[in-house]
Enzyme design. Structure first.
Site, short mmCIF file in Angstrom:
data_model
loop_
_atom_site.label_atom_id
_atom_site.label_comp_id
_atom_site.label_asym_id
_atom_site.label_seq_id
_atom_site.Cartn_x
_atom_site.Cartn_y
_atom_site.Cartn_z
N PRO A 49 0.83 -1.21 0.00
CG PRO A 49 0.25 -0.75 2.23
CD PRO A 49 1.13 -1.64 1.38
CD1 TRP A 50 -2.24 4.19 -1.61
CD2 TRP A 50 -2.04 5.31 0.33
NE1 TRP A 50 -3.50 4.42 -1.12
CE2 TRP A 50 -3.42 5.10 0.07
CE3 TRP A 50 -1.68 5.99 1.49
CZ2 TRP A 50 -4.43 5.55 0.92
CZ3 TRP A 50 -2.67 6.43 2.34
CH2 TRP A 50 -4.02 6.22 2.06
CE LYS B 54 0.22 -3.33 -7.84
NZ LYS B 54 0.28 -1.96 -7.30
CD GLU C 160 -2.63 3.60 -10.29
OE1 GLU C 160 -2.84 3.38 -11.47
OE2 GLU C 160 -3.55 3.71 -9.44
CB ILE D 213 -11.55 -5.42 3.79
CG1 ILE D 213 -10.98 -5.25 5.20
CG2 ILE D 213 -12.50 -6.62 3.74
CD1 ILE D 213 -12.01 -4.95 6.26
CB THR E 9 -7.39 -4.96 -2.24
OG1 THR E 9 -7.76 -3.65 -2.66
CG2 THR E 9 -6.26 -5.46 -3.11
CD GLU F 52 -0.48 -8.72 8.07
OE1 GLU F 52 -1.13 -7.99 8.84
OE2 GLU F 52 -0.04 -9.83 8.40
CB CYS G 53 -3.74 -0.93 8.99
SG CYS G 53 -2.09 -1.42 9.44
CD GLU H 161 -8.43 0.94 7.32
OE1 GLU H 161 -8.65 0.41 6.22
OE2 GLU H 161 -7.41 0.71 7.99
P1 NAD Z 1 -5.34 -1.12 -1.75
O1 NAD Z 1 -5.99 -2.34 -1.26
O2 NAD Z 1 -6.08 -0.24 -2.68
O3 NAD Z 1 -3.98 -1.49 -2.53
C1 NAD Z 1 -2.96 -2.28 -1.95
C2 NAD Z 1 -2.11 -2.84 -3.07
O4 NAD Z 1 -2.87 -3.81 -3.82
C3 NAD Z 1 -1.67 -1.82 -4.10
O5 NAD Z 1 -0.38 -2.16 -4.56
C4 NAD Z 1 -2.71 -1.95 -5.20
O6 NAD Z 1 -2.29 -1.49 -6.47
C5 NAD Z 1 -2.95 -3.43 -5.19
N1 NAD Z 1 -4.29 -3.82 -5.66
C6 NAD Z 1 -5.44 -3.13 -5.53
N2 NAD Z 1 -6.48 -3.85 -6.01
C7 NAD Z 1 -5.96 -5.03 -6.43
C8 NAD Z 1 -6.52 -6.21 -6.99
N3 NAD Z 1 -7.84 -6.30 -7.21
N4 NAD Z 1 -5.71 -7.25 -7.28
C9 NAD Z 1 -4.38 -7.17 -7.03
N5 NAD Z 1 -3.79 -6.06 -6.51
C10 NAD Z 1 -4.56 -5.02 -6.20
O7 NAD Z 1 -4.84 -0.35 -0.47
P2 NAD Z 1 -4.23 1.10 -0.37
O8 NAD Z 1 -5.33 2.06 -0.65
O9 NAD Z 1 -2.97 1.19 -1.16
O10 NAD Z 1 -3.81 1.15 1.17
C11 NAD Z 1 -4.72 1.41 2.18
C12 NAD Z 1 -5.28 0.14 2.77
O11 NAD Z 1 -4.23 -0.72 3.19
C13 NAD Z 1 -6.10 0.40 4.01
O12 NAD Z 1 -7.28 -0.35 4.01
C14 NAD Z 1 -5.21 -0.05 5.14
O13 NAD Z 1 -5.84 -0.45 6.31
C15 NAD Z 1 -4.48 -1.18 4.52
N6 NAD Z 1 -3.25 -1.41 5.27
C16 NAD Z 1 -3.16 -2.53 6.07
C17 NAD Z 1 -2.02 -2.76 6.83
C18 NAD Z 1 -1.87 -3.98 7.69
O14 NAD Z 1 -0.75 -4.28 8.11
N7 NAD Z 1 -2.91 -4.71 8.00
C19 NAD Z 1 -0.96 -1.85 6.77
C20 NAD Z 1 -1.11 -0.73 5.96
C21 NAD Z 1 -2.25 -0.52 5.20
#
Ligand code: NAD
Length: 468
Positions: A143-144, A168, A171, A221, A223, A241, A275, A371
């Site tokens: 994630p970012w 990866k 973005e 969640i 994703t 995660e 998170c 969240e």
């Molecule tokens: P996101 O789910 O949009 O993206 C996470 C990653 O998955 C990115 O690299 C994205 O390009 C990729 N992705 C998105 N959709 C996909 C798909 N359908 N198939 C395969 N890859 C896909 O999350 P985000 O917006 O980048 O980050 C925020 C989220 O991450 C929040 O919900 C946050 O709680 C969670 N997060 C969790 C933890 C943890 O340790 N549990 C830590 C940090 C962030």
């Protein structure tokens, strides 16, 4: 920017490009590939080739190399911090590189001390033993919110255990993962650590690709559900995660000053884009008004601002979508909820959001159940310990929680009842690398960090010899 595959920067031919935007100004500063199927395939093949050699190295050899990578990161600290600041706008970015180094160092050593059953004669005339082996190529999706730290947290255990990686980054934040791979490539063999850029579509191609043996995601969640569903078609091992909705359970006997400090730091650091952010305060009725007043006074002293603003506690939200999402929560509050302070964007450039407290929320309100991932604290009251635990556990998330009390017996009781992968007592947002991080319920399964995180990247094989 370009992908980093097989030990070099590569133009991801036939891939579209997407813009990279500075969250402090909202202005575009570059582009990165939205990697195509061909680009993903090139990275997977490179990782598969490298695996044949990397798996044959000893843990001590891998340790020596990963320790050198950690040192190299430290020596390139200014470059990494500059790149991280550009893509996150957060001064906390500077802390991520030492953390990344610590994770590399921990896993480098831990892979030399894997545990298992004793070899022995469990059947007459036969000796059995257990091998722990690497899985193969691991596809990792990050994630970012802490881009550099996530790149290390994901890749370090996989590499230390003898796997190769295609990572990866999100973005909007590919820069430090790419720089990390570039720095590591001066030390690791080509193809051991590959980075491809792109968004959800590229991520899905990685999960669908036949080469990876495992997929690890840190993300939302929604994703997680998509990744697990896609991976199920080829029965890949999955580690997730996912998001959290962290309850901060404050009992009437809590140390008020320490609790307020813990909540403000835990909820507002990194603009609440964590998170495990201390975002959902559940407080005993007797202490409710006093805690709310103390939080309001504390927030009055908090500012958000860019990386040059030394008085700012936190920086911008990461992107325009996230600003719209956080604003949306406030705009759609039910009538009974009350914005005590904040609740609005700060300035017109970039994606800054004011520190926000929302009181009088109810259990089923969207702000209480979903969240937010922004600098927003909700405050809700409870009457009994039993109700506190019930409210805390009422969300689908199960990542982290904290309990604030001076009653030791209560802390022990409540810690056992909370349905979360982590319970902090009189503290919050602490992540020693030796301890596991990972959730229950919709927050996913599997662990990052710790020896449990390392084991995620190994498989167990039983070998049996007949000798009589
Ligand atoms: P996101 O789910 O949009 O993206 C996470 C990653 O998955 C990115 O690299 C994205 O390009 C990729 N992705 C998105 N959709 C996909 C798909 N359908 N198939 C395969 N890859 C896909 O999350 P985000 O917006 O980048 O980050 C925020 C989220 O991450 C929040 O919900 C946050 O709680 C969670 N997060 C969790 C933890 C943890 O340790 N549990 C830590 C940090 C962030």
């Amino acid at each position: 920017m370009s992908n980093f595959v097989d030990g070099k920067l590569t133009q991801a031919e036939q891939s579209d490009r997407h813009p990279l935007v500075d969250p402090v100004t909202g202005e575009e500063y570059g582009t990165a590939p939205a990697s195509s199927a061909a680009a993903v395939d090139a990275a997977m093949r490179s990782a598969a080739n490298a695996f044949e050699r990397w798996r044959a190295t000893t843990p001590a050899e891998r340790q020596a190399l990963l320790l050198r990578v950690a040192d190299a990161l430290q020596s390139r600290l200014p470059d990494l911090v500059r790149a991280e600041l550009r893509q996150t706008g957060s001064r906390g970015a500077a802390n991520e590189i030492p953390l990344a180094g610590d994770q590399l160092r921990f896993f480098a050593g831990a892979a030399r001390a894997l545990q298992g059953l004793a070899a022995g004669e469990y059947a007459t005339g036969h000796t059995s033993y257990v091998r722990r082996e690497p899985l193969g190529v691991c596809a990792q999706l990050a994630p970012w919110n802490y881009p550099m730290m996530m790149a290390a947290l994901k890749s370090a255990p996989a590499l230390a255990a003898g796997n190769t990686v295609v990572l990866k980054p999100a973005e909007s934040t590919p820069a430090t993962a790419l720089l990390f791979a570039e720095i590591a490539a001066e030390i690791l063999p080509p193809g051991v650590l590959n980075v491809v850029c792109g968004g959800a579509e590229t991520g899905r191609m990685m999960v669908e690709h036949p080469i990876p043996a495992a997929v690890s995601l840190t993300g939302s969640i929604a994703t997680g559900v998509d990744v697990a569903t896609t991976a199920a078609a080829s029965l890949k091992r999955v580690q997730l995660e996912l998001g959290g909705k962290t309850p901060v359970v404050v009992f009437a006997d809590a140390d008020l000053d320490a609790t307020v400090q813990g909540i403000l730091t835990g909820a507002l650091s990194n603009a609440g884009q964590d998170c495990t952010a201390a975002s959902r305060v559940l407080v005993a009725e007797e202490l409710h008004d006093e805690l709310l007043a103390a939080l309001e006074a504390g927030v009055a002293a908090v500012r958000t601002g860019g990386p040059d603003d030394e008085s700012a506690l936190y920086g911008p939200l990461n992107n325009a979508d996230q600003l719209a999402r956080v604003s949306g929560f406030v705009e759609t509050l039910p009538d009974h909820a009350r914005v005590v302070t904040g609740g609005h964007r700060v300035g017109t450039a970039g994606y800054f959001f004011a520190p926000t407290i929302i009181a009088d929320v109810r259990e089923d309100d969207r702000v209480s159940t979903e969240e937010i991932f922004g600098p927003v604290i909700t405050v809700q009251r409870f009457r009994t310990e039993k109700e506190a635990v019930r409210l805390a556990n009422s969300v689908v998330h199960g990542l982290a929680s904290s309990v604030w009390t001076t009653d030791h017996a209560r802390a022990l009781r409540v810690s056992a009842e909370l349905d979360f992968g982590c319970v902090w007592v009189n503290t919050h947002l602490m992540f020693p690398t030796e301890m596991p991080h990972g959730g229950f319920k919709h927050s996913g399964y599997g662990k990052d960090l710790s020896v449990y995180g390392l084991e995620e990247y190994t498989r167990i094989k039983h070998v049996m010899h007949r000798f009589a």
